[in-house]
Scaffold this active site. Structure first.
Site, mmCIF file in Angstrom:
data_model
loop_
_atom_site.group_PDB
_atom_site.id
_atom_site.type_symbol
_atom_site.label_atom_id
_atom_site.label_comp_id
_atom_site.label_asym_id
_atom_site.label_seq_id
_atom_site.Cartn_x
_atom_site.Cartn_y
_atom_site.Cartn_z
ATOM 1 N N ASP A 25 17.521 -31.838 1.242
ATOM 2 C CA ASP A 25 17.555 -30.665 0.379
ATOM 3 C C ASP A 25 16.190 -29.999 0.500
ATOM 4 O OD1 ASP A 25 17.513 -28.788 -1.610
ATOM 5 O OD2 ASP A 25 17.921 -30.178 -3.265
ATOM 6 N N LYS A 87 10.255 -20.984 1.027
ATOM 7 C CA LYS A 87 11.675 -20.719 1.268
ATOM 8 C C LYS A 87 12.027 -19.249 1.028
ATOM 9 C CE LYS A 87 16.114 -22.834 -0.063
ATOM 10 N NZ LYS A 87 16.662 -23.904 -0.918
ATOM 11 N N ASP A 205 24.407 -23.027 -9.538
ATOM 12 C CA ASP A 205 23.221 -23.651 -8.939
ATOM 13 C C ASP A 205 22.022 -22.712 -9.066
ATOM 14 O OD1 ASP A 205 21.279 -24.831 -7.398
ATOM 15 O OD2 ASP A 205 22.503 -25.042 -5.592
#
Lengths: 620, 175
Positions: A25, A87, A205
């Site tokens: 992850d 990210k 999420d």
């Protein structure tokens, strides 16, 4: 002392030997690695027994690199060289990365933007590769061997450029990607396999930097994503930024100093976390040498600051339900994933929206890595009879530019992947011999409002009158959600194709160069590495064909066909122990060609077998 | 492989479809061809698996949805409903289009646009249901005449689908 086993010549060694595979992850704030050990999926810890690796990389003057909590600690004192939340920059262009304040100095280059550090300019892909390499090392140390493959999770709402960037990072880190898996789907796998739940579920999420919602139907081990929606630049980071901005205005300062910004962001994050358990929190930030600001944030004020961000997550929830064709009362459970779902206000608003209390009893930090590990175990071939199947979708529509700056959609969002679609276009002018193909992703009608994925040209078409040429453009999206586009002129057979290399992506030769540099640092020989890679590939191909022969040769092949394949296998085996990567590669190609028809027959047979038992007869 | 979409799922060629069988067979087929089952295979097999899985996905999409299913059935009979050259337009249909478009435009000026949109969406949904049951009868009869009617009905259905989408977009914009 245990004796080494030697198998009979010609007998393949341990066909179902356990292959080391992990799920990673790669998060905005934290990253994790997990694996399946004796049937159970677990996350792996570092030497200090920490499971979460802060996704922070610090570059030092002597070219050394610090990854993880030490780097996180350094962020406040060395903000320019300590990269966090990288990210958010993956697969993005210079305009995108400069939208929010972050304190980094970005350099525009011909391909991707780079961040200036004391150790040189680095791209987001390289920074991510450092995080992946750290987790790879941790896993290999913990599992005691080289990894055969990884499943890396990405936000479901990541577009093609962001996915490609993630895959490039893995390549730089020396990892073989078995699959890019959408984070909410990974969470659904972990949750669904654990509880055995069936029916329609929503996965909400909300992570550090991204938001996804997926609606899935769980049925007999099949996880079918009905629709997904989200925002790939919305997360806990934005909550921190909202608090920091509020603190700055309370303190009467501007946030234009990278050091102050980092201190404010750290204090904001601490406050946000404290407010999950109490109704107010004392704040203190050093503004300048010997001068600090003290204040207090209560839950009401905090809620006011984050409400607009939470509302921004509910609009995608609505769209996902609409695209899935389900109403709130058809959703059995709303599963909460990602660190930001610890915020009580988020839980409250999500509960109101779906008209049911969301499920918060699973570990929101680990569940995605666990799901990825379960998928990696299956994909590596460790559970050959497993019934699990994941059917995912593309999050954003794919299209092509047509006259007038308009986008013609070729594949609409929420189409199940893999998918192939072809569309015909024609020429605009008499005698036109070339055509520019511009591939875009997004929901809007105008080119300027969509993300440009790639441009390429179809050349050397025979001149014809306007409208006479027939240009077939084919979009193929694979199971990783990555696009390949081909174009051909039908009357002349002129062809062009691109593996969509995103407009904001690294070029192949750049990656090649970076790999080379990495090896130079690691003092590893590039040629030796290439040879080793070809040998691994040769073994894989050998095993695959050998297994196929054992299964289906008797039913599908004549003696002659079989002999040809066996010969090519023998050649492959001999070449494998050769010292030339090129020769091995050639032998692989030969074996591949020899098995072309066999592969097609096997595919057809497996389709027939899947439907055996249900034939047309039962209706007639 | 030249199976048509119905043959691929071993289902009879018909507008009426057993959704449970369709979905169960879809899953069975994907279980045998999906790229996840070929991660350790040769590159050629991987490619084949991706192509087959794409074909099966496409076929499933086109049979699952009533409009796409109607269009596909008509295409099997050599009638291309999606083409722009298709100009069967009866005046009744033209009137319906104008009426509904005007109604949708008026809603944005209504006192409570969200509530009016909901009423509007309900009306569109009801019209869609009527058309689907008409299509069922038309395809069951399958005469030259009834197929012409089915072609007209699918054009109307396509219009209503677009209208529904527009209404939903406007609703989203109001939130």
């Amino acid at each position: 002392m245990a004796l080494l086993q030697i198998s009979e010549p010609g007998e393949s060694t341990a066909p179902h030997q356990h292959r080391l595979a992990v799920g990673i992850d790669l998060g905005t704030t934290n990253s994790l690695v997990a694996t399946v050990k004796s049937g159970e999926a677990i996350t792996l810890a570092d030497a200090d027994d920490c499971h979460l690796l802060p996704s922070v990389v610090q570059y030092l003057k002597d070219n050394s690199i610090v990854v993880g909590s030490a780097a996180y600690q350094a962020a406040a004192t060395d903000p320019h060289n300590t990269i966090s939340s990288v990210k958010r920059f993956m697969g993005r262009g210079i305009e995108d990365v400069q939208r929010d304040p972050h304190g980094y100095e970005f350099i525009e280059t011909e391909s991707v933007p780079r961040i200036r550090t004391v150790a040189g300019d680095v791209s987001a892909v390289e920074v991510s590769a450092k995080i992946l390499a750290t987790l790879k090392q941790r896993a290999e140390k913990s599992l005691g061997g080289e990894l055969e493959g990884v499943v890396i999770t990405v936000p479901a709402y990541f577009d093609d450029a962001q996915r490609q960037a993630t895959k490039d990072s893995a390549r730089l880190a020396g990892l073989k990607v078995l699959r890019l898996l959408n984070e909410p789907t990974a969470a659904a796998v972990a949750y669904g396999l654990d509880t055995g739940c069936e029916g329609v579920h929503a996965i909400y999420d909300f992570g550090g930097g991204t938001f996804d919602v997926s609606i899935l139907r769980l049925n007999r081990g099949v996880f079918e994503v009905l629709a997904t929606a989200g925002d790939s630049a919305l997360g806990g980071d934005d909550m921190d930024r909202a608090i920091a901005t509020w603190m700055a205005s309370e303190a009467g300062v501007e946030l234009n100093d990278a050091y102050l910004l980092r201190r404010m962001m750290n204090e904001a994050r601490r406050a946000k976390e404290a407010l999950t358990a109490s109704s107010s929190v004392e704040l203190s930030v050093e503004l300048a040498e010997g001068q600090s600001w003290k204040g207090r944030l209560d839950i009401e004020q905090f809620n006011k600051l984050v409400d607009s961000l939470i509302k921004k997550t509910l609009i995608p929830c609505r769209r996902a339900m609409r695209d899935a064709g389900v109403s709130a009362d058809e959703i059995q459970e709303v599963v909460m994933v990602g660190g930001s779902t610890r915020v009580p206000r988020v839980r409250e608003k999500v509960g109101e929206f779906f008209a049911k209390p969301p499920l918060v009893d699973i570990d929101p930090d680990k569940v995605v890595a666990i799901g990825a590990a379960l998928q990696a175990d299956v994909l590596a071939g460790n559970k050959p009879d497993d019934e699990m199947l994941l059917l995912d979708v593309i999050p954003l529509s794919l299209g092509i530019e047509t006259m007038g700056g308009l986008v013609e959609k070729v594949i609409p969002r929420n189409t199940t992947i893999p998918v192939a679609r072809a569309q015909e276009f024609t020429t605009f002018k008499d005698g036109q011999t070339a055509m520019a193909v511009h591939v875009l992703q997004g929901e809007r009608e105008l080119v300027d409002d969509c993300r440009s994925l790639a441009r390429f040209e179809l050349r050397d078409m025979p001149p014809m009158v306007a409208g006479a040429a027939r240009i077939l453009v084919t979009f193929q999206v694979d199971a990783d959600g990555l696009l390949e586009v081909t174009a051909s002129e039908q009357t002349s057979g002129t062809e062009a194709s691109v593996q969509v290399k995103p407009s904001y992506g690294l070029e192949d030769n750049e990656i090649e160069r970076m790999l080379r540099e990495n090896f130079e640092h690691a003092k590893e020989d590039v040629e030796a590495r290439k040879l080793r890679e070809q040998q691994v590939e040769a073994d894989r191909v050998y095993e695959a064909i050998d297994a196929a022969l054992t299964e289906d040769a008797d039913a599908l092949l004549s003696d002659e066909e079989r002999a040809t394949i066996v010969t090519s296998l023998q050649t492959l085996k001999n070449a494998r122990d050769n010292e030339s990567a090129a020769k091995i590669k050639y032998a692989i190609d030969v074996a591949d060609k020899a098995t072309a028809e066999f592969a097609a027959k096997r595919m057809d047979a497996s389709i027939n077998k899947a439907l055996s038992g249900h034939t047309l007869d039962e209706f007639e | 492989m030249d199976r048509n979409h119905f043959e691929l799922f071993a289902l009879p060629i018909s507008f009426e479809i057993d959704k449970a069988s369709l979905s169960a067979r879809y899953q069975d087929l994907q279980r045998s061809v999906h790229p996840d089952k070929f991660t350790n295979a040769t590159d050629r097999e991987k490619r084949l698996s991706m192509q087959q899985a794409s074909i099966i996905n496409e076929a499933y999409q086109s049979l699952k949805d009533p409009l796409k299913r109607a269009q596909y059935l008509l295409s099997l009979k050599g009638i291309d409903v999606k083409s722009d050259s298709n100009t069967i337009m009866d005046t009744e249909f033209l009137m319906e289009q104008m009426e509904l478009r005007e109604a949708l435009d008026d809603i944005m000026d209504a006192s409570d646009p969200l509530a009016s949109l909901e009423v509007f969406a309900g009306d569109v949904e009801a019209r869609i249901k009527v058309l689907i049951s008409q299509l069922q009868a038309q395809f069951a009869e399958s005469s030259e005449d009834s197929l012409k009617q089915a072609e007209a009905a699918s054009l109307r259905l396509q219009f209503l689908y677009r209208l529904r989408e527009e209404a939903e977009d406007r609703e989203e914009a109001l939130l």
